[in-house]
Design a protein around this motif. Structure first.
Motif, PDB file in Angstrom:
ATOM      1  N   GLU A  57      25.168  -0.832  -3.576  1.00 17.79           N
ATOM      2  CA  GLU A  57      25.740  -0.601  -2.247  1.00 17.79           C
ATOM      3  C   GLU A  57      24.584  -0.397  -1.276  1.00 17.79           C
ATOM      4  N   GLY A  58      24.058  -1.502  -0.746  1.00 13.42           N
ATOM      5  CA  GLY A  58      22.905  -1.437   0.144  1.00 13.42           C
ATOM      6  C   GLY A  58      21.595  -1.502  -0.642  1.00 13.42           C
ATOM      7  N   PRO A  59      20.471  -1.419   0.060  1.00 14.28           N
ATOM      8  CA  PRO A  59      19.160  -1.606  -0.586  1.00 14.28           C
ATOM      9  C   PRO A  59      18.528  -0.317  -1.087  1.00 14.28           C
ATOM     10  N   TRP A  60      19.304   0.719  -1.337  1.00 10.62           N
ATOM     11  CA  TRP A  60      18.726   2.034  -1.599  1.00 10.62           C
ATOM     12  C   TRP A  60      17.740   2.036  -2.755  1.00 10.62           C
ATOM     13  N   ARG A  61      18.061   1.306  -3.841  1.00  7.83           N
ATOM     14  CA  ARG A  61      17.153   1.364  -4.992  1.00  7.83           C
ATOM     15  C   ARG A  61      15.847   0.644  -4.694  1.00  7.83           C
ATOM     16  N   ARG A  62      15.918  -0.466  -4.038  1.00  8.86           N
ATOM     17  CA  ARG A  62      14.694  -1.199  -3.678  1.00  8.86           C
ATOM     18  C   ARG A  62      13.813  -0.370  -2.742  1.00  8.86           C
ATOM     19  N   GLU A 100      10.009  -4.520   4.688  1.00  7.85           N
ATOM     20  CA  GLU A 100       9.651  -3.500   3.708  1.00  7.85           C
ATOM     21  C   GLU A 100       8.236  -3.711   3.169  1.00  7.85           C
ATOM     22  N   ALA A 101       7.492  -2.635   3.017  1.00 15.00           N
ATOM     23  CA  ALA A 101       6.156  -2.661   2.416  1.00 15.00           C
ATOM     24  C   ALA A 101       6.226  -1.899   1.094  1.00 15.00           C
ATOM     25  N   GLY A 141       4.844  -7.365  -7.549  1.00 16.46           N
ATOM     26  CA  GLY A 141       5.970  -8.119  -8.076  1.00 16.46           C
ATOM     27  C   GLY A 141       7.116  -8.306  -7.107  1.00 16.46           C
ATOM     28  N   LEU A 142       7.538  -7.254  -6.405  1.00 14.27           N
ATOM     29  CA  LEU A 142       8.679  -7.379  -5.507  1.00 14.27           C
ATOM     30  C   LEU A 142       8.352  -8.265  -4.312  1.00 14.27           C
ATOM     31  N   ALA A 143       7.153  -8.139  -3.776  1.00 19.51           N
ATOM     32  CA  ALA A 143       6.770  -8.987  -2.645  1.00 19.51           C
ATOM     33  C   ALA A 143       6.713 -10.450  -3.064  1.00 19.51           C
ATOM     34  N   GLU A 144       6.231 -10.712  -4.273  1.00 25.06           N
ATOM     35  CA  GLU A 144       6.166 -12.088  -4.757  1.00 25.06           C
ATOM     36  C   GLU A 144       7.568 -12.650  -4.967  1.00 25.06           C
TER      37      GLU A 144
END
Length: 481
Positions: A253-258, A319-320, A301-304
């Motif tokens: 529910e939304g990007p909270w974990r990321r 997001e950074a 990893g996430l940025a890639e």
């Protein structure tokens, strides 16, 4: 005696909410500096270095405000009345398991997404129970839910930043509370939960399902039977490629974990790996962790993944990410044992919780499960772990060979055992001290990574109670199940 014949009983009256608030104010954070990271609503522990010149600067645990909760049984009750707070993927799935366990009634459900709460209420009614009360009036409606008089246990399955305030509200209103991992995100919050549990005389439990895995409970019983000899080392992990799910528009529910990867550098989710191995080593039940040193890789990893899969203009481009793609933490115990924890949800790899235990007579390693014990095995060849099932499987697995639900049945066994303890008036298999210990690597690993891997003192949440051996998940089957 049948369950229907058990007279309903209630926990002893909790101290007044005003008394608890007054006696806990200002204590949790004493000597435990915390601060926001980049303005985000997260915290980092300013823990003292462990050993060497830093020893003199260690902060003593804050003074105990109430009696210990170690070994405190639940009050016996004929029916366990449960409120489910958070009805996303995890909460909705666990709702079905609460409905599947005898002697449990779901009396209230809560989620700010009204459709989710309404669907959950309909499922409770479809299971033959009275339609539960629905709380869906905004982000804080859980506070009204916790004020109800017909709730014994509040189950919390919400985004991580909400775990602490929800557990706090439950305890202040005289409810036991079971929280999904992690129980809180900051060191002062962990101390606050310890203090509140002791003051309110209500249990606050980290509902760590992996502690009830078949392999985990078998290894635990073998360790306690001395099959590994003197225990020396253990390792646990949460290495799980979550990139697709963290960028999914529907899974969370939304990007909270990321977003937590924009706030903390360390191990965000230590509980699945730490809980079982802490049980093997009797952490808080004869041993304790005294220090932690953590190291983290660059955050790439996430940025890639975003560059390869997210279109221009997607909100994630703002997001950074600072969360280490892989965090490795080394923990040392009072008995000199070593625990290795790993966390990696940002790079491609098969799922693994590592789940290993070694001693003077052999070693177990999971993923895949394999064992080498003297004198059973020789020639440096792994043995068949399944060969130990008949003798060492936990009684829960012998009675529930094919438990329903996800994660191989461990979720159901966790719910079954918790509510069994509540119905029969037993001591829970784990308590607030375990919850705080299993979660403490979240803020501590962040602080250690930022300090270049410096070893930090690990708090003794038990305030010395760890020296007393006591049962845990390796429990005896109750005569009256």
């Amino acid at each position: 005696m049948s369950d229907d014949a058990v007279p309903a009983q209630h926990d002893a009256p909790a101290p007044s909410r005003r008394t608890v608030l007054r006696t806990t104010a200002g204590v949790a954070g004493a000597g435990l500096g915390i601060g926001a990271i980049g303005g985000a609503p997260a915290h980092a522990a300013a823990a003292a270095p462990a050993g060497g010149a830093g020893t003199a600067g260690r902060a003593a645990p804050p003074p105990r405000q109430g009696a210990t909760m170690a070994g405190v049984p639940f009050a016996r009750r004929s029916t366990v009345r449960v409120a489910v707070v958070g009805l996303g993927n995890r909460g909705a799935g666990m709702l079905d398991l609460f409905l599947a366990v005898p002697g449990v009634r779901v009396t209230a459900v809560c989620d700010p997404v009204r459709d989710k709460a309404a669907r959950a209420a309909a499922r409770v009614a479809a299971a033959g129970q009275p339609t539960p009360a629905v709380y869906a009036n905004g982000e804080h409606d859980y506070e009204r839910l916790c004020e109800r008089g017909d709730i014994d246990l509040v189950y919390v399955a919400t985004p991580w930043e909400l775990h602490f305030p929800m557990a706090r509200a439950a305890l202040l209103n005289g409810k036991h509370v079971g929280v999904e991992c992690p129980v809180a995100m900051a060191l002062d919050e962990l101390w606050a939960l310890v203090d509140l549990s002791e003051r309110t005389r209500r249990h606050c439990m980290q509902l760590e399902n992996c502690c009830y895995g078949r392999n985990e409970t078998r290894v635990l019983r073998m360790a306690h039977a001395g099959r590994f000899g003197e225990l020396l080392h253990a390792a646990g992990a949460y290495n799980h490629d979550l990139r697709e799910l963290m960028f999914s528009p529907t899974y969370y529910e939304g990007p909270w974990r990321r977003l937590w990867h924009t706030r903390l550098r360390g191990d965000l989710y230590p509980n699945h790996g730490f809980g079982p191995v802490a049980n093997y080593l009797d952490v808080n039940r004869g041993d304790r962790v005294v220090s932690i040193s953590s190291f983290g890789t660059p955050a790439l990893g996430l940025a890639e993944y975003r560059a390869a899969h997210m279109p221009p203009g997607h909100p994630s481009w703002k997001e950074a990410y600072i969360g280490s793609d892989r965090t490795v933490s080394m923990l040392r115990t009072a008995k000199g044992r070593v625990i290795r924890l790993e966390h990696d949800v940002s790079t491609p790899h098969p799922y693994s919780r590592i789940n290993s235990l070694g001693g003077t007579r052999g070693v177990f390693e999971d993923y895949p499960a394999r064992i080498y014990l003297e004198p059973d095995h020789a020639d440096h060849r792994w043995g068949d772990f399944a060969a130990y099932a008949e003798e060492y499987d936990h009684w829960l697995w012998k009675e529930h060979a094919n438990p329903p639900g996800g994660h191989g049945g461990m979720d159901y066994l966790m719910v079954y055992r918790l509510t069994q303890c509540m119905r029969l008036g037993l001591v829970p298999d784990f308590d607030v001290y375990d919850a705080a210990t299993w979660t403490a690597p979240v803020p501590l690993s962040h602080a250690s990574v930022r300090a270049g891997g410096a070893p930090l003192e690990f708090p003794d949440f038990t305030r010395g109670e760890w020296r007393r051996g006591r049962p845990g998940v390796d429990s005896e089957r109750p005569a009256e199940a």
